[in-house]
Design an enzyme around this catalytic site. Structure first.
Site, PDB file in Angstrom:
ATOM      1  N   LEU A   1       0.928  -1.132   0.029  1.00 28.38           N
ATOM      2  CA  LEU A   1       0.135   0.268  -0.086  1.00 28.38           C
ATOM      3  C   LEU A   1       0.761   1.244  -0.194  1.00 28.38           C
ATOM      4  O   LEU A   1       1.747   1.416   0.943  1.00 28.38           O
ATOM      5  CB  LEU A   1      -0.912  -0.030   1.128  1.00 28.38           C
ATOM      6  CG  LEU A   1      -1.767   1.202   1.352  1.00 28.38           C
ATOM      7  CD1 LEU A   1      -2.864   1.227   0.398  1.00 28.38           C
ATOM      8  CD2 LEU A   1      -2.611   1.347   2.767  1.00 28.38           C
TER       9      LEU A   1
ATOM     10  N   HIS B   1       6.235   1.827  11.575  1.00 28.44           N
ATOM     11  CA  HIS B   1       7.018   3.016  10.954  1.00 28.44           C
ATOM     12  C   HIS B   1       5.810   4.193  11.148  1.00 28.44           C
ATOM     13  O   HIS B   1       4.805   4.342  10.883  1.00 28.44           O
ATOM     14  CB  HIS B   1       6.890   2.546   9.373  1.00 28.44           C
ATOM     15  CG  HIS B   1       7.882   3.672   8.999  1.00 28.44           C
ATOM     16  ND1 HIS B   1       7.523   4.966   8.451  1.00 28.44           N
ATOM     17  CD2 HIS B   1       9.289   3.452   8.368  1.00 28.44           C
ATOM     18  CE1 HIS B   1       8.655   5.343   7.800  1.00 28.44           C
ATOM     19  NE2 HIS B   1       9.650   4.840   7.597  1.00 28.44           N
TER      20      HIS B   1
HETATM   21  C1  LIG Z   1      -1.127   4.305   4.009  1.00 24.21           C
HETATM   22  C2  LIG Z   1      -1.221   5.490   3.254  1.00 24.21           C
HETATM   23  C3  LIG Z   1      -1.847   5.035   1.938  1.00 24.21           C
HETATM   24  C4  LIG Z   1      -2.644   6.339   3.829  1.00 24.21           C
HETATM   25  O1  LIG Z   1      -2.942   7.355   3.161  1.00 24.21           O
HETATM   26  P1  LIG Z   1      -3.057   8.802   3.844  1.00 24.21           P
HETATM   27  O2  LIG Z   1      -1.797   9.018   4.861  1.00 24.21           O
HETATM   28  O3  LIG Z   1      -3.723  10.047   3.207  1.00 24.21           O
HETATM   29  O4  LIG Z   1      -4.281   8.464   4.896  1.00 24.21           O
HETATM   30  P2  LIG Z   1      -5.418   9.328   6.219  1.00 24.21           P
HETATM   31  O5  LIG Z   1      -6.677   9.414   5.183  1.00 24.21           O
HETATM   32  O6  LIG Z   1      -4.902  10.644   6.441  1.00 24.21           O
HETATM   33  O7  LIG Z   1      -5.445   8.620   7.311  1.00 24.21           O
HETATM   34  C5  LIG Z   1      -6.155   7.214   7.250  1.00 24.21           C
HETATM   35  C6  LIG Z   1      -6.644   6.991   8.967  1.00 24.21           C
HETATM   36  O8  LIG Z   1      -5.528   6.968   9.790  1.00 24.21           O
HETATM   37  C7  LIG Z   1      -5.634   8.174  10.716  1.00 24.21           C
HETATM   38  N1  LIG Z   1      -4.361   8.490  10.937  1.00 24.21           N
HETATM   39  C8  LIG Z   1      -3.496   9.407  10.662  1.00 24.21           C
HETATM   40  N2  LIG Z   1      -2.294   9.504  11.196  1.00 24.21           N
HETATM   41  C9  LIG Z   1      -2.283   8.711  12.162  1.00 24.21           C
HETATM   42  C10 LIG Z   1      -1.418   8.058  13.255  1.00 24.21           C
HETATM   43  N3  LIG Z   1      -0.101   8.974  13.284  1.00 24.21           N
HETATM   44  N4  LIG Z   1      -1.797   7.203  13.971  1.00 24.21           N
HETATM   45  C11 LIG Z   1      -2.951   6.643  13.946  1.00 24.21           C
HETATM   46  N5  LIG Z   1      -4.009   6.978  13.102  1.00 24.21           N
HETATM   47  C12 LIG Z   1      -3.629   7.907  12.128  1.00 24.21           C
HETATM   48  C13 LIG Z   1      -6.344   9.234  10.069  1.00 24.21           C
HETATM   49  O9  LIG Z   1      -7.349   9.875  11.111  1.00 24.21           O
HETATM   50  C14 LIG Z   1      -7.607   8.176   9.125  1.00 24.21           C
HETATM   51  O10 LIG Z   1      -8.413   7.744  10.215  1.00 24.21           O
HETATM   52  P3  LIG Z   1      -9.941   8.111  10.051  1.00 24.21           P
HETATM   53  O11 LIG Z   1     -10.654   7.268   9.207  1.00 24.21           O
HETATM   54  O12 LIG Z   1     -10.419   7.713  11.485  1.00 24.21           O
HETATM   55  O13 LIG Z   1     -10.104   9.616   9.736  1.00 24.21           O
HETATM   56  C15 LIG Z   1      -0.278   6.656   3.145  1.00 24.21           C
HETATM   57  O14 LIG Z   1      -0.159   7.024   4.496  1.00 24.21           O
HETATM   58  C16 LIG Z   1       0.956   6.062   2.674  1.00 24.21           C
HETATM   59  O15 LIG Z   1       1.183   5.690   1.567  1.00 24.21           O
HETATM   60  N6  LIG Z   1       1.826   5.615   3.551  1.00 24.21           N
HETATM   61  C17 LIG Z   1       3.238   5.239   3.302  1.00 24.21           C
HETATM   62  C18 LIG Z   1       3.513   4.020   2.778  1.00 24.21           C
HETATM   63  C19 LIG Z   1       3.295   2.987   3.938  1.00 24.21           C
HETATM   64  O16 LIG Z   1       3.898   3.049   4.989  1.00 24.21           O
HETATM   65  N7  LIG Z   1       2.440   2.172   3.599  1.00 24.21           N
HETATM   66  C20 LIG Z   1       2.014   0.859   4.496  1.00 24.21           C
HETATM   67  C21 LIG Z   1       3.048  -0.123   4.511  1.00 24.21           C
HETATM   68  S1  LIG Z   1       2.320  -1.618   5.091  1.00 24.21           S
HETATM   69  C22 LIG Z   1       1.714  -2.435   4.199  1.00 24.21           C
HETATM   70  O17 LIG Z   1       1.537  -1.962   2.749  1.00 24.21           O
HETATM   71  C23 LIG Z   1       0.766  -3.585   4.526  1.00 24.21           C
HETATM   72  C24 LIG Z   1      -0.497  -3.246   4.566  1.00 24.21           C
HETATM   73  C25 LIG Z   1      -1.583  -2.861   3.745  1.00 24.21           C
HETATM   74  O18 LIG Z   1      -1.236  -3.230   2.342  1.00 24.21           O
HETATM   75  O19 LIG Z   1      -2.609  -2.266   3.824  1.00 24.21           O
END
Ligand SMILES: CC(C)(COP(=O)(O)OP(=O)(O)OC[C@H]1O[C@@H](n2cnc3c(N)ncnc32)[C@H](O)[C@@H]1OP(=O)(O)O)[C@@H](O)C(=O)NCCC(=O)NCCSC(=O)CCC(=O)O
Ligand SMILES: NC(=[NH2+])NCCC[C@H](N)C(=O)O
Length: 344
Positions: free
Chosen positions: A125, A229
């Site tokens: 993701l 992370h």
């Molecule tokens: C994971 C995503 C795609 C998520 O996109 P966004 O950052 O725009 O998400 P968002 O809509 O802002 O946040 C989603 C939900 O998490 C909450 N949220 C935000 N920051 C948070 C924090 N620090 N702790 C807890 N919750 C948190 C938000 O309020 C929201 O919940 P509410 O609904 O309550 O508002 C992105 O952050 C990303 O690309 N991250 C970097 C790559 C990564 O680390 N990927 C995962 C690796 S692990 C993997 O790939 C396996 C898992 C998998 O495949 O799913």
């Protein structure tokens, strides 16, 4: 406009560009042409159903249809660990007790396991930072639950996701520095790279075989067991909203948590519904609704603002075009947010 869709062979260059942005610890998404090229070929064969379900790797991309750019990627692997071993640590307990001395000690231990062999895995993701706004992250992650709800027969009863583990500000993994480095004698990024390339035999050769007492590890390593992370915290939250939870398995290198669920207990299995596209009606403005078509070989998904009424869902011509569907076709829907669900 954005759409989440099954990956195509022609997406490879853009996928490699996206993978360059990801950073370390994303084992399945390295900017390596051979690795991603092989993966895309398997994904194309998966959607075309020319390989068996357990070998499949369904990759989805979020496409910005205005620019043609790829905004993000995510995937579902049919089954893990069937052609190369899949390792985790299971956090267990050992009790040392002496009635005579009135001493009772409960020790956390790490057991090397292949327990999750055969499970379906959510992985890969990643949303480009330019697109991290509004509902995009949720939409991308949750598209996979709608796909599983539409095609449950293609997946195993157990679903897992390995989350990227905690890293210090300098990118090092405190857990790896406290444990793995003693045995592997190389940097975390190097072992992550070897794992990504499928060269996993070194794990069995070099990893300690006996259970480990957590208390023997440096504090800095103990503290991060089961922690994600910083940029993976939203990804974890999104999976937990859908019914996945931590059950004591962690990554052997960085101790990132493995989330698990029974497919039958996912929110999407319980709450998603099918509806018929009503091309004549005007959509009303409601809470965001995930809507997918029902075609395995051309899966597409959007976020609409409409509610199904009596089994019919009003979609605009643009929405129908994005979904590659038309009036009378069947679509599957799930409310994007957890608290509220739409019942037909
Ligand atoms: C994971 C995503 C795609 C998520 O996109 P966004 O950052 O725009 O998400 P968002 O809509 O802002 O946040 C989603 C939900 O998490 C909450 N949220 C935000 N920051 C948070 C924090 N620090 N702790 C807890 N919750 C948190 C938000 O309020 C929201 O919940 P509410 O609904 O309550 O508002 C992105 O952050 C990303 O690309 N991250 C970097 C790559 C990564 O680390 N990927 C995962 C690796 S692990 C993997 O790939 C396996 C898992 C998998 O495949 O799913
Ligand atoms: N603990 C970890 N670093 N796990 C690596 C996997 C991260 C993520 N599941 C991926 O698809 O790449």
């Amino acid at each position: 406009m954005l759409v989440v869709r099954a990956i195509h062979s022609s997406d490879l260059d853009a996928l490699i560009d996206l993978a360059r942005q990801v950073g370390s610890g994303m084992t399945t998404l390295k900017p390596d042409r051979k690795m991603l090229g092989d993966r895309v070929s398997v994904a194309v064969a998966s959607f075309a159903e020319t390989i068996p379900p357990e070998q499949r790797d369904y990759m989805f991309v979020m496409e910005d249809t205005t620019s043609g750019r790829l905004a993000g990627v995510c995937a579902i692997k049919g089954a893990v660990g069937l052609d190369e071993p899949f390792y985790n640590y299971r956090i267990g307990t050992l009790v040392h007790s002496s009635r005579e001395l009135d001493v009772f000690t409960r020790m956390d231990t790490l057991y090397l396991s292949n327990d999750l062999t055969g499970a379906t895995e959510l992985c890969s993701l990643f949303l480009h930072p330019d697109y991290r706004s509004g509902n995009n992250g949720k939409w991308l992650s949750k598209s996979r639950f709608l796909f599983i709800a539409q095609f449950p027969h293609l997946f195993t009863a157990k679903l897992i996701a390995e989350m990227r583990g905690y890293q210090a500000e300098d990118g090092s993994s405190p857990f790896y520095e406290g444990l793995g480095r003693h045995f592997f004698k190389m940097d975390f990024n190097h072992v992550d790279h070897l794992t990504a390339m499928g060269k996993k035999s070194f794990i069995a050769e070099l990893m300690p075989r006996q259970p480990l007492y957590v208390a023997y590890l440096p504090e800095s390593a103990q503290e991060v067991i089961g922690k994600v992370h910083l940029s993976t915290a939203p990804a974890r939250r999104l999976l937990e909203q859908e019914g996945m939870h931590f059950e004591g398995y962690v990554d052997i290198f960085d101790a990132g948590p493995v989330l698990q669920a029974r497919v039958s207990e996912l929110r999407a299995m319980r709450d998603s519904t099918v509806a018929t596209v009503d091309a004549g009606a005007t959509p009303t403005d409601t809470d965001p609704l995930l809507v997918s078509n029902t075609k395995l070989n051309d899966f597409r998904m959007i976020v609409a603002h409409a509610n199904p009424v009596s089994g019919k869902l009003a979609l605009t011509p643009d929405e129908q075009a994005l979904l590659h569907c038309q009036g009378g076709d069947t679509v599957r829907t799930l409310s994007l947010n957890v608290r509220k669900n739409v019942h037909v």
